[in-house]
Scaffold this active site. Structure first.
Site, PDB file in Angstrom:
ATOM      1  CG  HIS A   1      -2.933  15.619   5.756  1.00 37.88           C
ATOM      2  ND1 HIS A   1      -3.221  15.294   4.450  1.00 37.88           N
ATOM      3  CD2 HIS A   1      -3.335  14.553   6.490  1.00 37.88           C
ATOM      4  CE1 HIS A   1      -3.785  14.101   4.389  1.00 37.88           C
ATOM      5  NE2 HIS A   1      -3.863  13.610   5.612  1.00 37.88           N
TER       6      HIS A   1
ATOM      7  CG  ASN B   1      -0.591  12.738   3.799  1.00 34.72           C
ATOM      8  OD1 ASN B   1      -0.024  13.512   3.046  1.00 34.72           O
ATOM      9  ND2 ASN B   1      -1.280  11.697   3.351  1.00 34.72           N
TER      10      ASN B   1
ATOM     11  NE  ARG C   1      -9.359  13.160   1.622  1.00 30.89           N
ATOM     12  CZ  ARG C   1      -8.680  12.568   2.580  1.00 30.89           C
ATOM     13  NH1 ARG C   1      -7.415  12.844   2.748  1.00 30.89           N
ATOM     14  NH2 ARG C   1      -9.258  11.731   3.393  1.00 30.89           N
TER      15      ARG C   1
ATOM     16  N   GLY D   1       0.829  -1.215   0.000  1.00 35.74           N
ATOM     17  CA  GLY D   1       0.000   0.000   0.000  1.00 35.74           C
ATOM     18  C   GLY D   1       0.859   1.260   0.000  1.00 35.74           C
TER      19      GLY D   1
ATOM     20  CB  CYS E   1      -1.902  11.443   8.847  1.00 34.15           C
ATOM     21  SG  CYS E   1      -3.465  11.278   8.010  1.00 34.15           S
TER      22      CYS E   1
ATOM     23  CB  SER F   1       0.010  -8.733  -2.471  1.00 34.86           C
ATOM     24  OG  SER F   1      -0.897  -7.758  -2.955  1.00 34.86           O
TER      25      SER F   1
ATOM     26  CD  GLN G   1      -7.339  15.456   6.758  1.00 35.19           C
ATOM     27  OE1 GLN G   1      -8.015  15.829   7.721  1.00 35.19           O
ATOM     28  NE2 GLN G   1      -7.136  14.173   6.541  1.00 35.19           N
TER      29      GLN G   1
HETATM   30  C1  2RA Z   1      -6.918  10.580   5.511  1.00 33.61           C
HETATM   31  N1  2RA Z   1      -6.148  10.697   7.820  1.00 33.61           N
HETATM   32  O1  2RA Z   1      -6.196  11.546   5.276  1.00 33.61           O
HETATM   33  C2  2RA Z   1      -6.866   9.880   6.844  1.00 33.61           C
HETATM   34  C3  2RA Z   1      -6.294   8.507   6.739  1.00 33.61           C
HETATM   35  N2  2RA Z   1      -4.962   8.508   6.297  1.00 33.61           N
HETATM   36  O2  2RA Z   1      -7.716  10.106   4.696  1.00 33.61           O
END
Ligand code: 2RA
Length: 334
Positions: free
Chosen positions: A237, A310, A230, A10, A126, A38, A153
């Site tokens: 972030h 992040n 987002r 990942g 994060c 995997s 983020q």
């Molecule tokens: C995000 N903190 O940024 C969450 C999971 N990594 O989506």
């Protein structure tokens, strides 16, 4: 030291391997672990090819440390099985974070609370890690009363599917439903939703910031409210944080405390337009703090701008630093 990386294929697992290499942890045997689909794939570690193995084979190998980044369900099922054979698990998922019997650790803040009995250790979210690293010294000095945070983020926080959705949209394609990581386009857009909505109309991400901050600072009385957004940023972030303290403070003292905190880099040079930005935080392990200024609207208020990679300090690096702390404290044999 025998180290397993669970979820090695990942986004975070890949960065985990790089950080383990860079920080030169005494890894004598490297165990790349992933889901059945995997198993058998090859991954590189310290220049050598390693075959991905199954969870069962990894448990049988009895690693000293297993660093998980494989989702909450996998952690709930397999972390205890590793712990039963004596492995210390450091888990990046949210599975164990709010478990009262498990420690939620940012080494610079509460690494000292760890003991040899801690066989499953939770790595915070994060967006929490970068915020509490800056808040901890300020809380100790001035007593935090309330925190208001808005996050910006990166889509890398969601994982590979979000990266692919962004890349398709950036090229002008309309991803198929099954190619969408989000309910809306992320390219040239901002989504006021990170993770799913809860009954209180906050998202899981927002409540992680609330609950994890209180646990790590051991301050259940702190008021925390969050809006997690987002944004179309490829890595990193950013957070606008407003803090109200119990006691009067001087901005210069706050800056001094932040400058003296391991893991923090203050970028406070407005005259030269020098402040933290995700593009320049990417691939670095520090938490960058700037735009530090008094909030004149309340008695003891302060505004901060906090940026970090992040996938590194927000996930992989913090987890590896927990392992480093365990070794340095002789809580595990290297
Ligand atoms: C995000 N903190 O940024 C969450 C999971 N990594 O989506």
């Amino acid at each position: 030291m025998k180290v397993a990386v669970v979820g090695v294929t990942g986004l975070v697992g890949t960065v985990m391997c790089r950080v383990l290499e860079e920080r030169n942890l005494p890894v004598s045997e490297f165990l790349p672990v992933a889901s059945a689909r995997s198993v058998g794939k090859m991954v590189k570690f310290k220049g050598a090819d390693h075959k991905v193995i199954s969870m069962e084979d990894a448990i049988a190998a009895r690693p000293d440390i297993a660093i998980f980044s494989a989702g909450g369900g996998t952690s709930l099922e397999f972390a205890p099985k590793f712990a039963e054979v004596g492995t210390t698990v450091i888990d990046n998922s949210s599975a164990w974070r709010m478990d009262p019997g498990k420690k939620l650790v940012v080494p610079e803040i509460n690494g000292g609370e760890l003991t040899a009995a801690d066989k499953i250790i939770a790595n915070p979210n994060c967006s929490t890690i970068q915020m509490v690293l800056a808040l901890a010294p300020l809380h100790e000095a001035f007593g935090i009363k309330r925190v208001v945070v808005s996050t910006y983020q990166s889509f890398t926080g969601t994982g590979m599917q979000a990266v692919k959705q962004y890349q398709l949209e950036k090229k002008g394609y309309k991803p198929k439903a099954e190619e969408m990581a989000y309910p809306h386009p992320i390219f040239e857009n901002c989504l006021p939703q990170c993770d799913v909505f809860l009954e209180n109309d906050y998202t899981k991400e927002e409540m992680k910031l609330v609950n994890e901050t209180r646990k790590i600072l051991n301050a259940p009385q702190i008021g925390v409210t969050a809006t997690a957004v987002r944004v179309p940023v490829n890595g990193g972030h950013s957070e606008s944080v407003n803090v109200e303290f119990e006691r009067p403070f001087e901005v210069e003292k706050a800056i001094e405390l932040l400058n003296n905190t391991p893991g923090i880099k203050v970028l406070q040079d407005n005259a030269n337009n020098n402040y933290p930005m995700p593009r320049f935080a990417k691939d670095k392990d520090e938490v960058f703090v700037g735009r530090i200024r008094r909030d004149e609207s309340v008695a003891n208020g302060l505004n901060l701008w906090i940026v970090a990679d992040n996938l590194r300090k927000g996930a992989a690096t913090n987890a590896v630093q927990i392992a480093e702390h365990l070794i340095a404290s002789k809580l595990i044999n290297a």
